[in-house]
Design a protein around this motif. Structure first.
Motif, PDB file in Angstrom:
ATOM      1  N   GLY A 203      12.294  73.609 149.679  1.00 10.89           N
ATOM      2  CA  GLY A 203      10.978  72.989 149.064  1.00 10.89           C
ATOM      3  C   GLY A 203      10.915  74.224 148.749  1.00 10.89           C
ATOM      4  N   VAL A 204      10.852  75.708 148.996  1.00 13.11           N
ATOM      5  CA  VAL A 204      10.289  77.012 148.181  1.00 13.11           C
ATOM      6  C   VAL A 204      10.566  77.235 147.184  1.00 13.11           C
ATOM      7  CG1 VAL A 204       9.797  76.900 150.777  1.00 13.11           C
ATOM      8  CG2 VAL A 204      11.786  77.534 149.452  1.00 13.11           C
ATOM      9  N   PRO A 205      10.295  78.527 146.364  1.00 11.86           N
ATOM     10  CA  PRO A 205      10.785  79.196 145.113  1.00 11.86           C
ATOM     11  C   PRO A 205      11.733  80.179 145.707  1.00 11.86           C
ATOM     12  CG  PRO A 205       8.469  79.866 145.825  1.00 11.86           C
ATOM     13  CD  PRO A 205       8.504  78.821 146.576  1.00 11.86           C
ATOM     14  N   VAL A 206      13.025  79.758 145.091  1.00 15.06           N
ATOM     15  CA  VAL A 206      13.956  80.696 144.743  1.00 15.06           C
ATOM     16  C   VAL A 206      13.998  81.970 144.288  1.00 15.06           C
ATOM     17  CG1 VAL A 206      16.255  81.059 145.657  1.00 15.06           C
ATOM     18  CG2 VAL A 206      15.019  78.666 146.514  1.00 15.06           C
ATOM     19  N   LEU A 207      14.361  83.369 144.422  1.00 16.02           N
ATOM     20  CA  LEU A 207      14.563  84.531 143.607  1.00 16.02           C
ATOM     21  C   LEU A 207      16.166  84.811 143.989  1.00 16.02           C
ATOM     22  CD1 LEU A 207      13.624  86.966 141.862  1.00 16.02           C
ATOM     23  CD2 LEU A 207      13.645  88.032 144.342  1.00 16.02           C
ATOM     24  N   PHE A 208      16.851  85.125 142.294  1.00 14.81           N
ATOM     25  CA  PHE A 208      18.071  85.079 142.408  1.00 14.81           C
ATOM     26  C   PHE A 208      17.899  86.638 141.556  1.00 14.81           C
ATOM     27  CE2 PHE A 208      18.678  80.606 142.570  1.00 14.81           C
ATOM     28  CZ  PHE A 208      19.620  80.327 143.460  1.00 14.81           C
ATOM     29  N   ILE A 209      18.640  88.284 142.308  1.00 19.66           N
ATOM     30  CA  ILE A 209      18.834  89.033 141.415  1.00 19.66           C
ATOM     31  C   ILE A 209      20.381  89.462 141.273  1.00 19.66           C
ATOM     32  CG2 ILE A 209      18.577  91.436 142.076  1.00 19.66           C
ATOM     33  CD1 ILE A 209      15.400  91.612 143.183  1.00 19.66           C
ATOM     34  N   ILE A 210      20.486  90.213 140.494  1.00 23.85           N
ATOM     35  CA  ILE A 210      21.807  89.489 139.961  1.00 23.85           C
ATOM     36  C   ILE A 210      21.936  91.110 138.503  1.00 23.85           C
ATOM     37  CG2 ILE A 210      23.712  88.516 138.249  1.00 23.85           C
ATOM     38  CD1 ILE A 210      22.147  86.045 138.945  1.00 23.85           C
ATOM     39  N   GLY A 211      23.665  91.737 139.303  1.00 20.60           N
ATOM     40  CA  GLY A 211      23.592  92.907 138.796  1.00 20.60           C
ATOM     41  C   GLY A 211      25.210  92.082 137.535  1.00 20.60           C
ATOM     42  N   LYS A 212      24.610  93.143 136.139  1.00 21.80           N
ATOM     43  CA  LYS A 212      25.645  91.814 135.195  1.00 21.80           C
ATOM     44  C   LYS A 212      27.242  92.972 135.996  1.00 21.80           C
ATOM     45  CE  LYS A 212      23.784  90.405 131.396  1.00 21.80           C
ATOM     46  NZ  LYS A 212      24.021  91.410 129.870  1.00 21.80           N
ATOM     47  N   ASP A 213      27.516  93.936 136.058  1.00 20.68           N
ATOM     48  CA  ASP A 213      28.429  95.080 136.641  1.00 20.68           C
ATOM     49  C   ASP A 213      29.122  94.539 137.678  1.00 20.68           C
ATOM     50  OD1 ASP A 213      28.568  95.660 134.073  1.00 20.68           O
ATOM     51  OD2 ASP A 213      26.818  97.764 134.376  1.00 20.68           O
ATOM     52  N   ASP A 214      28.129  93.679 138.396  1.00 17.93           N
ATOM     53  CA  ASP A 214      28.505  93.439 139.988  1.00 17.93           C
ATOM     54  C   ASP A 214      29.693  92.885 139.957  1.00 17.93           C
ATOM     55  OD1 ASP A 214      28.451  92.497 143.130  1.00 17.93           O
ATOM     56  OD2 ASP A 214      26.679  92.196 142.971  1.00 17.93           O
ATOM     57  N   THR A 215      30.653  94.076 140.895  1.00 20.41           N
ATOM     58  CA  THR A 215      32.113  93.001 141.021  1.00 20.41           C
ATOM     59  C   THR A 215      32.328  92.497 142.512  1.00 20.41           C
ATOM     60  OG1 THR A 215      32.880  95.240 141.962  1.00 20.41           O
ATOM     61  CG2 THR A 215      33.251  94.609 139.803  1.00 20.41           C
ATOM     62  N   ALA A 216      31.332  92.468 143.423  1.00 14.72           N
ATOM     63  CA  ALA A 216      31.481  92.310 144.884  1.00 14.72           C
ATOM     64  C   ALA A 216      31.231  90.500 144.931  1.00 14.72           C
ATOM     65  CB  ALA A 216      29.790  92.714 145.993  1.00 14.72           C
ATOM     66  N   VAL A 217      29.717  89.991 143.546  1.00 14.15           N
ATOM     67  CA  VAL A 217      29.268  89.015 143.742  1.00 14.15           C
ATOM     68  C   VAL A 217      28.663  88.998 142.355  1.00 14.15           C
ATOM     69  CG1 VAL A 217      27.557  87.010 144.229  1.00 14.15           C
ATOM     70  CG2 VAL A 217      28.189  89.293 146.191  1.00 14.15           C
ATOM     71  N   PRO A 218      29.592  88.680 141.427  1.00 19.36           N
ATOM     72  CA  PRO A 218      30.051  88.196 139.859  1.00 19.36           C
ATOM     73  C   PRO A 218      28.564  87.504 139.474  1.00 19.36           C
ATOM     74  CG  PRO A 218      32.476  88.485 140.731  1.00 19.36           C
ATOM     75  CD  PRO A 218      31.575  88.415 141.902  1.00 19.36           C
ATOM     76  N   ILE A 219      28.489  88.192 138.264  1.00 17.92           N
ATOM     77  CA  ILE A 219      27.278  87.538 137.932  1.00 17.92           C
ATOM     78  C   ILE A 219      28.036  85.720 137.017  1.00 17.92           C
ATOM     79  CG2 ILE A 219      28.167  88.625 135.573  1.00 17.92           C
ATOM     80  CD1 ILE A 219      25.379  88.360 134.956  1.00 17.92           C
ATOM     81  N   ASP A 220      29.520  85.661 136.659  1.00 17.89           N
ATOM     82  CA  ASP A 220      29.782  84.237 136.755  1.00 17.89           C
ATOM     83  C   ASP A 220      29.984  83.042 137.923  1.00 17.89           C
ATOM     84  OD1 ASP A 220      29.897  84.956 134.188  1.00 17.89           O
ATOM     85  OD2 ASP A 220      32.034  85.174 133.799  1.00 17.89           O
ATOM     86  N   SER A 221      29.615  83.979 138.809  1.00 19.60           N
ATOM     87  CA  SER A 221      30.205  83.356 140.010  1.00 19.60           C
ATOM     88  C   SER A 221      29.068  82.752 140.885  1.00 19.60           C
ATOM     89  CB  SER A 221      30.622  83.281 140.758  1.00 19.60           C
ATOM     90  OG  SER A 221      29.672  84.433 142.151  1.00 19.60           O
ATOM     91  N   VAL A 222      27.181  83.475 140.259  1.00 19.95           N
ATOM     92  CA  VAL A 222      26.359  82.543 140.837  1.00 19.95           C
ATOM     93  C   VAL A 222      25.233  81.974 139.577  1.00 19.95           C
ATOM     94  CG1 VAL A 222      23.516  84.200 141.598  1.00 19.95           C
ATOM     95  CG2 VAL A 222      25.903  85.398 141.907  1.00 19.95           C
ATOM     96  N   LEU A 223      25.240  82.143 138.323  1.00 22.61           N
ATOM     97  CA  LEU A 223      24.701  81.644 137.734  1.00 22.61           C
ATOM     98  C   LEU A 223      25.013  80.558 137.679  1.00 22.61           C
ATOM     99  CD1 LEU A 223      25.659  83.586 134.026  1.00 22.61           C
ATOM    100  CD2 LEU A 223      22.802  83.285 135.525  1.00 22.61           C
ATOM    101  N   PRO A 224      25.975  79.644 138.526  1.00 22.23           N
ATOM    102  CA  PRO A 224      26.019  78.031 138.376  1.00 22.23           C
ATOM    103  C   PRO A 224      24.743  77.672 139.494  1.00 22.23           C
ATOM    104  CG  PRO A 224      28.029  78.739 138.253  1.00 22.23           C
ATOM    105  CD  PRO A 224      27.281  80.036 138.285  1.00 22.23           C
ATOM    106  N   GLN A 225      24.202  78.442 140.774  1.00 23.46           N
ATOM    107  CA  GLN A 225      23.760  78.214 141.487  1.00 23.46           C
ATOM    108  C   GLN A 225      22.173  78.214 141.051  1.00 23.46           C
ATOM    109  OE1 GLN A 225      24.767  80.396 145.186  1.00 23.46           O
ATOM    110  NE2 GLN A 225      26.794  81.149 144.457  1.00 23.46           N
ATOM    111  N   VAL A 226      21.603  79.529 139.805  1.00 20.37           N
ATOM    112  CA  VAL A 226      20.179  79.395 139.740  1.00 20.37           C
ATOM    113  C   VAL A 226      19.735  77.543 139.001  1.00 20.37           C
ATOM    114  CG1 VAL A 226      20.477  81.786 139.236  1.00 20.37           C
ATOM    115  CG2 VAL A 226      20.858  80.322 137.116  1.00 20.37           C
ATOM    116  N   THR A 227      20.677  77.280 139.482  1.00 18.49           N
ATOM    117  CA  THR A 227      20.168  75.413 138.518  1.00 18.49           C
ATOM    118  C   THR A 227      19.933  74.675 139.762  1.00 18.49           C
ATOM    119  OG1 THR A 227      22.052  74.766 138.386  1.00 18.49           O
ATOM    120  CG2 THR A 227      20.673  75.674 135.971  1.00 18.49           C
ATOM    121  N   LEU A 228      20.073  75.260 140.953  1.00 19.82           N
ATOM    122  CA  LEU A 228      20.034  74.639 141.880  1.00 19.82           C
ATOM    123  C   LEU A 228      18.831  74.124 142.750  1.00 19.82           C
ATOM    124  CD1 LEU A 228      23.231  75.268 144.266  1.00 19.82           C
ATOM    125  CD2 LEU A 228      23.113  73.439 142.584  1.00 19.82           C
ATOM    126  N   PRO A 229      17.875  75.035 142.754  1.00 22.80           N
ATOM    127  CA  PRO A 229      16.979  74.783 143.553  1.00 22.80           C
ATOM    128  C   PRO A 229      15.620  74.072 142.628  1.00 22.80           C
ATOM    129  CG  PRO A 229      17.708  77.232 143.349  1.00 22.80           C
ATOM    130  CD  PRO A 229      18.446  76.716 142.380  1.00 22.80           C
TER     131      PRO A 229
END
Length: 265
Positions: A203-229
């Motif tokens: 019920g609150v705003p959610v911030l996503f900070i993503i690195g294009k070269d992040d191999t630990a949490v790859p961008i392709d794995s996070v992008l589907p989550q940004v539409t959930l909140p």
């Protein structure tokens, strides 16, 4: 200013700097609260910035049983000790897992949630196997061998080339953490559940900070989550791996500042 929390469920240290609306920043693995020094120095001019050392890191002793949920309870104890009614919490990597657990357990205290190079998804089987191999490495050879192997991969190629001192600084920070704590963190991360539903129900705003070269949490794995909140703030940084607080320090700080401002509306 350093403070301590000490009750039956939580023992540890945290810093408080500045005044105003509270922003609590949770470090990741293998870090301590000092990872946020740049953000703390800038944002304390506008906000009350709280930076804990999670149990087992920095000035906080390792407490058992350790889990993502118990670390969320530690953060909750700090919030209560500070007399806070509403708080914006942002966590880096493992700290994001803790922030999500806090959001699940204590939603009434939350004003905003930030995932900094983090994810609401549970580990994949491949990731779990990689963690188990790392656990064996630490058990056999100690913390230093693991830290020196793992830390460089947390930075983008551009950062490793242009700012090798940053990589060495994180190696040195990681080696301050006892191997018992590193093992406990990995076990906690292995056991954590999927918390994408927390984002859907937020019920609150959610911030996503993503690195294009992040191999630990790859961008392709996070992008589907940004539409959930219902309300998301999304920042994607070029030439940035898993350590945007250091690699893209000014931009990361500005993203946090803008998010804090938005959460006060």
């Amino acid at each position: 200013m350093w403070k301590e929390v000490n009750d039956q469920n939580a023992i540890g240290a945290y810093q408080v700097n500045g005044e105003g609306a509270p922003l609590l920043l949770i470090h990741g693995f293998p870090e301590n609260g000092a990872i946020w020094e740049h953000q703390q120095n800038k944002l304390q001019e506008r906000y009350r910035v709280i930076t804990p050392d999670l149990p087992g890191s920095g000035n906080s002793p390792l407490t058992y049983p350790l889990s993502i949920e118990s670390m969320a309870d530690f953060v909750h104890a700090i919030v209560l000790a500070e007399g806070i009614d509403k708080v914006v919490i942002a966590g880096h990597s493992m700290g994001g897992y803790v922030a999500l657990a806090f959001a699940e357990k204590y939603p009434h205290l939350l004003q905003g949630l930030g995932l900094v190079h983090s994810t609401a998804a549970a580990d994949t089987e491949e990731k779990k196997e990689a963690r188990r191999k790392s656990i064996k490495l630490m058990e056999q050879y100690g913390a230093e061998a693991f830290i020196r192997q793992a830390v460089p991969g947390m930075f983008s190629p551009a950062t490793k080339s242009s700012q090798p001192a940053l990589v060495d600084a994180l190696v040195q920070m990681g080696m301050q953490c006892r191997v018992e704590a590193l093992l406990a963190y990995y076990e906690a991360m292995l056991r954590r559940p999927d918390r994408k539903a927390v984002l859907e129900k937020a019920g609150v705003p959610v911030l996503f900070i993503i690195g294009k070269d992040d191999t630990a949490v790859p961008i392709d794995s996070v992008l589907p989550q940004v539409t959930l909140p219902r309300r998301s703030s999304i920042h994607i940084f070029e030439d940035t791996g898993h350590m945007g607080m250091w690699e893209t320090a000014e931009a990361s700080t500005l993203a946090l500042q803008q998010f804090m401002d938005f959460c006060q509306l």
